[in-house]
Enzyme design. Structure first.
Site, PDB file in Angstrom:
ATOM      1  N   LYS A 289     -79.310 -50.625 -41.128  1.00 22.01           N
ATOM      2  CA  LYS A 289     -78.721 -51.632 -40.242  1.00 22.01           C
ATOM      3  C   LYS A 289     -79.846 -52.504 -39.714  1.00 22.01           C
ATOM      4  CE  LYS A 289     -78.220 -51.919 -35.975  1.00 22.01           C
ATOM      5  NZ  LYS A 289     -78.633 -53.338 -35.980  1.00 22.01           N
TER       6      LYS A 289
ATOM      7  N   GLY B 244     -87.277 -49.887 -32.262  1.00 25.16           N
ATOM      8  CA  GLY B 244     -86.801 -50.926 -31.356  1.00 25.16           C
ATOM      9  C   GLY B 244     -87.242 -50.630 -29.946  1.00 25.16           C
ATOM     10  N   SER B 245     -86.522 -51.171 -28.994  1.00 28.49           N
ATOM     11  CA  SER B 245     -86.949 -51.059 -27.599  1.00 28.49           C
ATOM     12  C   SER B 245     -86.705 -49.645 -27.056  1.00 28.49           C
ATOM     13  CB  SER B 245     -86.196 -52.073 -26.749  1.00 28.49           C
ATOM     14  OG  SER B 245     -84.812 -51.794 -26.825  1.00 28.49           O
TER      15      SER B 245
ATOM     16  N   GLY C 257     -83.542 -47.135 -27.635  1.00 29.79           N
ATOM     17  CA  GLY C 257     -83.890 -45.828 -28.176  1.00 29.79           C
ATOM     18  C   GLY C 257     -83.353 -44.697 -27.308  1.00 29.79           C
TER      19      GLY C 257
ATOM     20  N   GLU D 263     -89.206 -44.909 -32.783  1.00 30.74           N
ATOM     21  CA  GLU D 263     -90.434 -45.714 -32.689  1.00 30.74           C
ATOM     22  C   GLU D 263     -90.139 -46.838 -31.716  1.00 30.74           C
ATOM     23  OE1 GLU D 263     -93.165 -44.836 -33.954  1.00 30.74           O
ATOM     24  OE2 GLU D 263     -92.685 -43.510 -35.618  1.00 30.74           O
TER      25      GLU D 263
ATOM     26  N   CYS E  28     -94.982 -54.221 -31.319  1.00 27.80           N
ATOM     27  CA  CYS E  28     -94.937 -53.062 -30.426  1.00 27.80           C
ATOM     28  C   CYS E  28     -96.325 -52.659 -29.972  1.00 27.80           C
ATOM     29  CB  CYS E  28     -94.258 -51.891 -31.127  1.00 27.80           C
ATOM     30  SG  CYS E  28     -95.002 -51.509 -32.731  1.00 27.80           S
TER      31      CYS E  28
ATOM     32  N   GLU F  50     -92.864 -53.321 -20.789  1.00 27.67           N
ATOM     33  CA  GLU F  50     -93.260 -54.129 -21.941  1.00 27.67           C
ATOM     34  C   GLU F  50     -92.618 -55.513 -21.813  1.00 27.67           C
ATOM     35  OE1 GLU F  50     -91.040 -53.498 -25.620  1.00 27.67           O
ATOM     36  OE2 GLU F  50     -92.948 -53.345 -26.678  1.00 27.67           O
TER      37      GLU F  50
HETATM   38  P1  NAD Z   1     -83.751 -53.698 -29.781  1.00 26.03           P
HETATM   39  O1  NAD Z   1     -83.853 -52.346 -29.198  1.00 26.03           O
HETATM   40  O2  NAD Z   1     -83.025 -54.739 -29.038  1.00 26.03           O
HETATM   41  O3  NAD Z   1     -83.061 -53.649 -31.214  1.00 26.03           O
HETATM   42  C1  NAD Z   1     -83.573 -52.841 -32.266  1.00 26.03           C
HETATM   43  C2  NAD Z   1     -82.442 -52.558 -33.237  1.00 26.03           C
HETATM   44  O4  NAD Z   1     -81.461 -51.782 -32.564  1.00 26.03           O
HETATM   45  C3  NAD Z   1     -81.723 -53.802 -33.752  1.00 26.03           C
HETATM   46  O5  NAD Z   1     -81.351 -53.564 -35.089  1.00 26.03           O
HETATM   47  C4  NAD Z   1     -80.495 -53.864 -32.865  1.00 26.03           C
HETATM   48  O6  NAD Z   1     -79.416 -54.527 -33.474  1.00 26.03           O
HETATM   49  C5  NAD Z   1     -80.185 -52.394 -32.714  1.00 26.03           C
HETATM   50  N1  NAD Z   1     -79.387 -52.001 -31.574  1.00 26.03           N
HETATM   51  C6  NAD Z   1     -79.294 -52.573 -30.360  1.00 26.03           C
HETATM   52  N2  NAD Z   1     -78.495 -51.822 -29.564  1.00 26.03           N
HETATM   53  C7  NAD Z   1     -78.084 -50.757 -30.299  1.00 26.03           C
HETATM   54  C8  NAD Z   1     -77.277 -49.618 -30.044  1.00 26.03           C
HETATM   55  N3  NAD Z   1     -76.723 -49.403 -28.850  1.00 26.03           N
HETATM   56  N4  NAD Z   1     -77.091 -48.734 -31.044  1.00 26.03           N
HETATM   57  C9  NAD Z   1     -77.666 -48.910 -32.235  1.00 26.03           C
HETATM   58  N5  NAD Z   1     -78.452 -49.961 -32.541  1.00 26.03           N
HETATM   59  C10 NAD Z   1     -78.659 -50.871 -31.576  1.00 26.03           C
HETATM   60  O7  NAD Z   1     -85.241 -54.159 -30.104  1.00 26.03           O
HETATM   61  P2  NAD Z   1     -85.722 -55.537 -30.740  1.00 26.03           P
HETATM   62  O8  NAD Z   1     -85.712 -56.591 -29.699  1.00 26.03           O
HETATM   63  O9  NAD Z   1     -85.027 -55.803 -32.025  1.00 26.03           O
HETATM   64  O10 NAD Z   1     -87.235 -55.165 -31.126  1.00 26.03           O
HETATM   65  C11 NAD Z   1     -88.280 -55.248 -30.229  1.00 26.03           C
HETATM   66  C12 NAD Z   1     -88.586 -53.888 -29.641  1.00 26.03           C
HETATM   67  O11 NAD Z   1     -88.907 -52.970 -30.657  1.00 26.03           O
HETATM   68  C13 NAD Z   1     -89.792 -53.903 -28.731  1.00 26.03           C
HETATM   69  O12 NAD Z   1     -89.543 -53.094 -27.624  1.00 26.03           O
HETATM   70  C14 NAD Z   1     -90.882 -53.310 -29.590  1.00 26.03           C
HETATM   71  O13 NAD Z   1     -91.959 -52.746 -28.887  1.00 26.03           O
HETATM   72  C15 NAD Z   1     -90.118 -52.300 -30.359  1.00 26.03           C
HETATM   73  N6  NAD Z   1     -90.816 -51.967 -31.594  1.00 26.03           N
HETATM   74  C16 NAD Z   1     -91.352 -50.707 -31.758  1.00 26.03           C
HETATM   75  C17 NAD Z   1     -92.075 -50.409 -32.907  1.00 26.03           C
HETATM   76  C18 NAD Z   1     -92.716 -49.069 -33.124  1.00 26.03           C
HETATM   77  O14 NAD Z   1     -93.040 -48.745 -34.266  1.00 26.03           O
HETATM   78  N7  NAD Z   1     -92.946 -48.266 -32.085  1.00 26.03           N
HETATM   79  C19 NAD Z   1     -92.220 -51.376 -33.899  1.00 26.03           C
HETATM   80  C20 NAD Z   1     -91.659 -52.623 -33.687  1.00 26.03           C
HETATM   81  C21 NAD Z   1     -90.938 -52.907 -32.545  1.00 26.03           C
END
Ligand code: NAD
Length: 493
Positions: free
Chosen positions: A182, A239-240, A244, A261, A295, A389
C-alpha cells in the site's frame, strides 16, 4: 501475466491484484498531483478496504507455490528487476520530481540505492535459513529452520518513495512471502505501481506482489484490513510515529507482529575539536537534503561552546545560500514540500518557535510550497519544534558546555533513529556513540546514510525491528524448531 505499458503517470493507473490490472471495486479515482506546479499528472484507482481484502486473498493463494520456488528463480527475478529499473532511470528520476518534488541529487541517490538493494536481495535467495542445534537427548537431531511467514502487508511513505517502497517488498519477497503493498496517496506510482510493472516484466508470478493505491483518507481502513485479516501474517510500516502507534495498537489486538520504521528527531553533536568547515558542510547536508523530508534528517545540531559562534555564523551563511525552487532544475537543493498540510506544519512550528523566543539565523521565508532552508537557535524547550519531528528544511542549533552535556541533550528526545558525532578524535567519537540512544550512529558524519545491507531501524518512538540484509530476513521469516529421532526412545507411561 497482464502488463501495463504506460511508462509514466500522465495516464490513468489501475490497481494490480492477482497479476491483473483493474479498477477499484468502487470505480473511484483520485488525482496524482505535482507538488511544485500543482499540475495533475494523472489519475489513479482509489482502492478501499474491499480491494485490500481481494489483494490479500490473491497473495494468500499465491503463497504456497511462491514459498517453494527454487532460489535460482527468485534470484533471477530480482536481478532482472534491478536491470529493468536501471533501464528506466531517466523516466523514474523525472517522475520522482513530478510526483514527490524530489530534487535531482536525491533522486539519483534513490536510483543508485534500489538496484543495489535488489541485487543484494538476489544474493539473499541463497542465504542459509537454519541451524543444527545441539540436543541433550541421545538420538535427537534438532534444527532451527526459517520459513516464510505467508502474506506480508507493506505500508510505505512518499518521502523517499522509491527506496522505502522497494525496501518494504524486497526482503519479504525473496524470503518466499507474498506481499500486498500500500503506497502513500502522495506517491502511488513511484512508491507502488512502478514495482508492479517492473516485477511483472521480470517474471514474478501472478499474486506474489499486489499493489493497492488509495485516495487521501482511505489509508486507515486499508490498514485495519491488514491488521484484522488473519491471512496477513506480518505488517511492515514505514511512516510517522503517530501512524505507527495506531498500527501497532491494531496489530497488537490481533497478536500480529509488525516492523515499524518511524520518525526521527536526530541530533548531530559537533565537538570542540571538529574541523569546522567539514562540520558546517555535514550539518547542512544532513539537515537540508531533500528539503529535510528524510526520517534521518539532522534536526538538532548540538555544538560545544568554544566553537559555537564561528560554527553557527558559517553554517547560517551556507544555509542562506542553498538554492530553492524547481526540483527539475539540476542544481536545486530545496524543492517543494509534499503538500499544503506539510507546509502548514513547518511554517506554523517555525513561527510559534520564533514567537516563543527562538532566533532565526537563516530562512523562515517561502515561495509557494517551497520553504527556505531554515536555521534557528534558542528554540524554547516547550515548543513543538523542540519536542517533535518537523518534516521539512528546519534545524535547531543548541550550544552545550561540554560533551557530557551534549550526550544528555542528544538523548533528551522521545525518538531514537539516527545520530552523528563530528570530532577530530574518532576514539572519543566511538566512546560517545556508545552512550547515545539511537539505532544508527555515525562518527565523523551527519545523520543521513543508508546502504541496503546495513541493519536499519530505530529505538524508542522511532520504531521496532530492522530492515537491511540478514536482519530483514529474520523479520520476515518464522523460526521453527524441528527434530528427528533416530530410533525410538523410552516414554514414562
Ligand atoms: P504517514 O505516517 O502519514 O504515512 C505513512 C503511510 O501510512 C502512508 O502510506 C499512509 O497512507 C499510511 N497511513 C496513514 N494512516 C494510516 C493508518 N491509520 N493505517 C494504515 N496506513 C496508514 O507518514 P508520511 O508523511 O507518509 O511519511 C513521513 C514520515 O515517515 C516521517 O515521520 C518520517 O520520519 C517517517 N519515515 C521513517 C522512515 C524510517 O525508516 N524510520 C523512513 C522514511 C520516513
Amino acid at each position: 501475466m497482464a502488463t501495463q505499458t504506460a511508462s509514466a503517470a500522465q495516464t490513468h493507473q489501475q490497481l494490480f491484484i492477482g497479476g491483473a490490472w483493474g479498477e477499484a471495486a468502487s470505480g473511484a479515482r483520485f488525482n496524482d498531483q505535482n507538488p511544485f506546479t500543482g499540475e495533475v499528472i494523472g489519475t489513479v484507482a482509489a482502492g478501499t478496504r474491499e480491494d485490500a481484502r481481494r489483494a490479500v486473498e490473491a497473495a494468500a493463494s499465491a503463497f504456497s507455490a511462491w514459498s517453494r520456488t527454487p532460489p535460482a528463480v527468485r534470484q533471477r527475478i530480482f536481478l532482472d528487476a534491478a536491470t529493468i529499473l536501471e533501464r528506466r532511470r531517466d523516466e523514474v528520476v523525472g517522475l520522482l520530481a513530478r510526483e514527490t518534488g524530489c530534487t535531482f541529487g536525491f533522486a539519483m541517490f534513490q536510483m543508485g540505492f534500489v538496484p543495489g538493494l535488489f541485487r543484494q536481495a538476489a544474493g539473499l535467495a541463497y542465504a542459509p535459513l537454519g541451524q543444527v542445534l545441539p540436543s541433550d537427548n541421545p538420538g535427537t537431531f534438532a534444527m532451527g529452520i526459517r520459513r516464510p511467514v505467508g502474506v506480508v502487508a507493506a505500508i510505505a511513505p512518499w518521502n523517499a518513495a522509491l527506496i522505502l517502497s522497494a525496501r518494504s517488498i524486497a526482503a519479504p519477497l525473496v524470503a518466499g512471502n507474498t506481499v500486498v503493498l500500500k503506497p502513500s496517496q502522495d506517491s502511488p506510482f513511484v512508491g507502488g505501481l512502478l514495482w508492479a510493472q517492473i516485477f511483472a516484466e521480470a517474471g514474478l508470478p501472478d499474486g506474489v506482489l499486489n499493489v493497492v493505491t488509495h485516495a487521501a483518507g482511505d489509508g486507515s481502513t486499508i490498514g485495519d484490513e491488514f491488521a484484522e485479516n488473519p491471512k496477513v501474517r506480518r505488517i511492515n510500516f514505514t511512516g510517522s510515529s503517530s501512524t505507527g502507534r495506531r498500527i501497532a495498537e491494531a496489530a497488537g489486538r490481533n497478536l500480529k507482529r509488525v516492523v515499524l520504521e518511524l520518525g526521527g528527531h536526530n541530533p548531530l553533536l559537533v565537538l570542540r575539536d571538529a574541523d569546522i568547515d567539514y562540520a558546517v558542510n555535514a550539518a547542512a547536508f544532513g539537515a537540508y537534503l531533500h528539503q529535510g523530508q528524510i526520517c534521518m534528517s539532522t534536526r538538532r545540531i548540538i555544538v560545544e561552546a568554544p566553537i559555537a559562534e564561528e560554527f553557527s555564523t558559517r553554517l547560517a551563511a551556507k544555509v542562506a545560500g542553498l538554492k530553492m525552487g524547481d526540483p527539475l532544475e539540476m542544481d536545486t537543493i530545496i524543492g517543494p514540500l509534499i503538500n499544503q498540510a506539510a507546509f502548514d506544519v513547518v511554517s506554523s512550528r517555525v513561527s510559534d518557535a520564533v514567537k516563543g523566543g527562538a532566533r532565526l539565523l537563516a530562512g523562515g521565508t517561502w515561495n509557494g510550497l517551497v520553504y527556505a532552508a531554515t536555521l534557528l537557535a534558542d528554540v524554547p524547550e516547550s515548543s513543538d519544534l523542540a519536542r517533535h519531528e518537523t518534516f521539512g528544511p528546519v534545524a535547531a542549533l543548541e550550544v552545550v558546555a561540554n560533551e557530557d552535556d551534549g550526550v544528555v541533550r542528544a538523548n533528551a528526545s522521545a525518538y531514537g533513529l539516527s545520530a552523528g558525532i563530528i570530532t577530530g578524535d574518532p576514539d572519543k567519537g566511538l566512546a560517545l556513540a556508545d552512550r547515545i540512544e539511537a539505532g544508527i550512529i555515525h562518527v565523523n558524519d551527519q545523520t543521513v546514510a543508508d546502504e541496503p545491507q546495513m541493519p536499519f531501524g530505530g529505538v524508542k518512538d522511532s520504531g521496532w525491528g530492522r530492515f537491511g540484509g540478514s536482519a530483514a530476513l529474520d523479520e520476515f521469516t518464522e523460526l521453527k524448531w524441528v527434530t528427528v529421532q533416530s530410533g525410538s526412545h523410552p516414554f514414562p507411561f
